[in-house]
Design a protein around this motif. Structure first.
Motif, PDB file in Angstrom:
ATOM      1  N   ILE A   9      11.732  -0.053   7.047  1.00 49.10           N
ATOM      2  CA  ILE A   9      10.454   0.148   6.361  1.00 49.10           C
ATOM      3  C   ILE A   9       9.345   0.619   7.302  1.00 49.10           C
ATOM      4  O   ILE A   9       8.224   0.880   6.873  1.00 49.10           O
ATOM      5  N   TYR A  10       9.621   0.725   8.590  1.00 49.38           N
ATOM      6  CA  TYR A  10       8.679   1.269   9.564  1.00 49.38           C
ATOM      7  C   TYR A  10       7.278   0.657   9.377  1.00 49.38           C
ATOM      8  O   TYR A  10       7.103  -0.543   9.466  1.00 49.38           O
ATOM      9  N   SER A  11       6.266   1.471   9.077  1.00 46.18           N
ATOM     10  CA  SER A  11       4.883   0.969   9.083  1.00 46.18           C
ATOM     11  C   SER A  11       4.554   0.035   7.928  1.00 46.18           C
ATOM     12  O   SER A  11       3.467  -0.561   7.915  1.00 46.18           O
ATOM     13  N   MET A  12       5.441  -0.124   6.972  1.00 44.80           N
ATOM     14  CA  MET A  12       5.244  -1.186   5.989  1.00 44.80           C
ATOM     15  C   MET A  12       5.368  -2.558   6.658  1.00 44.80           C
ATOM     16  O   MET A  12       4.975  -3.573   6.082  1.00 44.80           O
ATOM     17  N   SER A  13       5.871  -2.584   7.906  1.00 45.85           N
ATOM     18  CA  SER A  13       5.881  -3.816   8.704  1.00 45.85           C
ATOM     19  C   SER A  13       4.461  -4.285   9.013  1.00 45.85           C
ATOM     20  O   SER A  13       4.228  -5.487   9.227  1.00 45.85           O
ATOM     21  N   LYS A  14       3.520  -3.349   9.090  1.00 44.48           N
ATOM     22  CA  LYS A  14       2.156  -3.680   9.516  1.00 44.48           C
ATOM     23  C   LYS A  14       1.496  -4.712   8.603  1.00 44.48           C
ATOM     24  O   LYS A  14       0.768  -5.593   9.066  1.00 44.48           O
ATOM     25  N   ALA A  15       1.724  -4.607   7.309  1.00 44.33           N
ATOM     26  CA  ALA A  15       1.117  -5.559   6.385  1.00 44.33           C
ATOM     27  C   ALA A  15       1.616  -6.970   6.663  1.00 44.33           C
ATOM     28  O   ALA A  15       0.842  -7.944   6.614  1.00 44.33           O
ATOM     29  N   ASP A  43       2.478   2.886   3.666  1.00 46.22           N
ATOM     30  CA  ASP A  43       3.828   3.436   3.543  1.00 46.22           C
ATOM     31  C   ASP A  43       4.494   3.410   4.909  1.00 46.22           C
ATOM     32  O   ASP A  43       3.930   2.914   5.879  1.00 46.22           O
ATOM     33  N   GLY A  44       5.710   3.946   4.969  1.00 44.83           N
ATOM     34  CA  GLY A  44       6.450   3.956   6.223  1.00 44.83           C
ATOM     35  C   GLY A  44       6.988   5.332   6.540  1.00 44.83           C
ATOM     36  O   GLY A  44       7.143   6.188   5.650  1.00 44.83           O
TER      37      GLY A  44
END
Length: 434
Positions: free
Chosen positions: A102-108, A385-386
């Motif tokens: 999920i790449y940048s969906m990790s940020k949340a 998003d990712g």
């Protein structure tokens, strides 16, 4: 030439009530709760079919191998549909338990972990990052005075004020990424040596700390490794690794059993979604999800499923609570999902301002601050998003969340805009015209 023919492989997995309970966890009563927007518009069967037809057309034209789409309103699934195949090589059909990078969906998730520590009193938003990562005490700003040939070196200037935890959460730290832009500072962040070896979060944060900042803290929104540094702050403040903290405080209580930094169980490997060979993309330093690594990238390292991520988002949509357990204070969720870089802050938007002209940025999320021209898209909608193409958005006005999982790096942005436009149009929010 089409890269993939579906030949009937498109799998439909509409959710019956029993499957919804199995997939998302909890009882139907626990999932539903009291609707926060009982008079919110809902999707017709024809509209839901339209969304599915669009994704099926993408598969038929060979742009994506497969996807999972989950739409949830008033706490329960409205639509769960699986499309195409999860691996073009094996031709295995897409299933609800397919695992995605999920790449940048990790940020949340990392942002929520940090805010849990704020709620616990172990962190403060105005704490300097150097309180937790001492190497940031010597951070400098790089001022690019070179000509086009890079004749002159960077001039290093002291910080006017320290980088804070708030700066990490809203991407105003001055830290950068190396995959966009051509400045001298950004080129330093693109150096492969930054990702050399099997490093952990502590070592990576120290590597970032010695690089010059692109800007003074709190002056510009600049998409960056800020969330990776935030992950290390979580470790120091909690006394656990990032994954240990997230697993104990989020993943296990929420039932997110498929969300982790690498897929350790070999029996799960066939469930990992794969892109077309011509559409592969690797975020710097993020390896194949089957490979164990010490770096737990809070900014881009997680894998997850549509069901796991929907549990996480439903907790946020409920104001920090799910199934009778509280994870965040309601006021904390409200702070995270409101614009933190508005005009009153005088924070500039970077030329690569990914939230777009009608959105600000909160503490971990892009936040809708005005509707696109010709629409009534809901204010307060938050999202991200990712790099693999997956995306999510949460619409509190309509008590709605959407998770779309796909492994198609070059196609995700286009599909996200098309699907969101169709969805908001179906809710009577107007057609996007810009």
């Amino acid at each position: 030439m089409k890269r993939w023919k579906t030949d009937g492989a498109v799998g439909r997995c509409l959710v019956a009530a029993a499957l919804a309970v199995l997939f998302l966890g909890g009882s139907p009563h626990e999932l539903r709760g009291e609707p926060k927007a009982p008079h919110a518009p809902t999707f017709s069967r024809a509209a839901l079919d339209q969304f599915g037809d669009y994704v099926r057309s993408e598969i038929a034209s060979g742009t994506i191998p497969g996807a999972v789409m989950l739409i949830q309103q008033h706490g329960k699934p409205v639509e769960l549909e699986c499309f195409g195949v999860r691996d073009p090589a094996t031709k295995q059909p897409m299933t609800p338990d397919s695992i995605f990078q999920i790449y940048s969906m990790s940020k949340a998730i990392t942002s929520v972990a940090a805010m849990m520590l704020v709620d616990d009193g172990k962190l403060s938003l105005d704490d300097p990052v150097s309180k937790y990562i001492h190497s940031f005490a010597d951070a400098k700003v790089g001022v690019d005075l070179s000509d086009e040939a890079g004749k002159y070196p960077l001039k290093l200037e002291p910080l006017k004020r320290p980088i804070t935890i708030r700066d990490l959460l809203r991407h105003t730290s001055g830290i950068s990424y190396g995959f966009f832009g051509e400045t001298q500072v950004q080129k330093l962040y693109a150096d492969p040596k930054l990702y050399a070896g099997d490093f952990d979060n502590a070592e990576f944060a120290d590597r970032i700390a010695v690089l010059p900042l692109a800007d003074q803290p709190a002056t510009r929104w600049n998409y960056s490794h800020s969330t990776d540094v935030l992950g290390r702050v979580v470790e120091v403040a909690s006394g656990q690794t990032l994954f240990q903290f997230e697993k104990q405080r989020l993943f296990d209580p929420l039932g997110m059993s498929e969300t982790e930094y690498h897929v350790a169980d070999k029996a799960k490997w066939p469930r990992i979604a794969q892109p077309f060979p011509v559409d592969r993309f690797r975020v710097a330093g993020i390896k194949d999800p089957t490979e164990a690594r010490r770096w737990e990238s809070g900014g881009a390292g997680l894998v997850s499923t549509a069901g796991d991520y929907a549990r996480f988002l439903q907790m946020l949509l409920n104001g920090g609570e799910l199934d009778g357990k509280r994870y965040l204070k309601p006021e904390t969720v409200a702070l995270m999902t409101s614009d933190q870089i508005g005009p009153e802050t005088k924070i500039i938007h970077d030329p690569f301002y990914f939230p777009g002209p009608t959105s600000g940025f909160g503490l971990g999320f892009a936040v809708r601050t005005s509707p696109p021209p010709g629409t009534t898209w809901p204010l307060g909608e938050y999202r991200w998003d990712g790099a693999g193409g997956s995306f999510y958005f949460v619409d509190p006005q309509d008590d709605l969340l959407v998770v779309f999982m796909v492994q198609a790096p070059t196609q995700g942005g286009r599909i996200q805009l098309a699907l969101k436009t169709m969805m908001f149009e179906a809710l009577g929010k107007g057609l996007r015209k810009d």
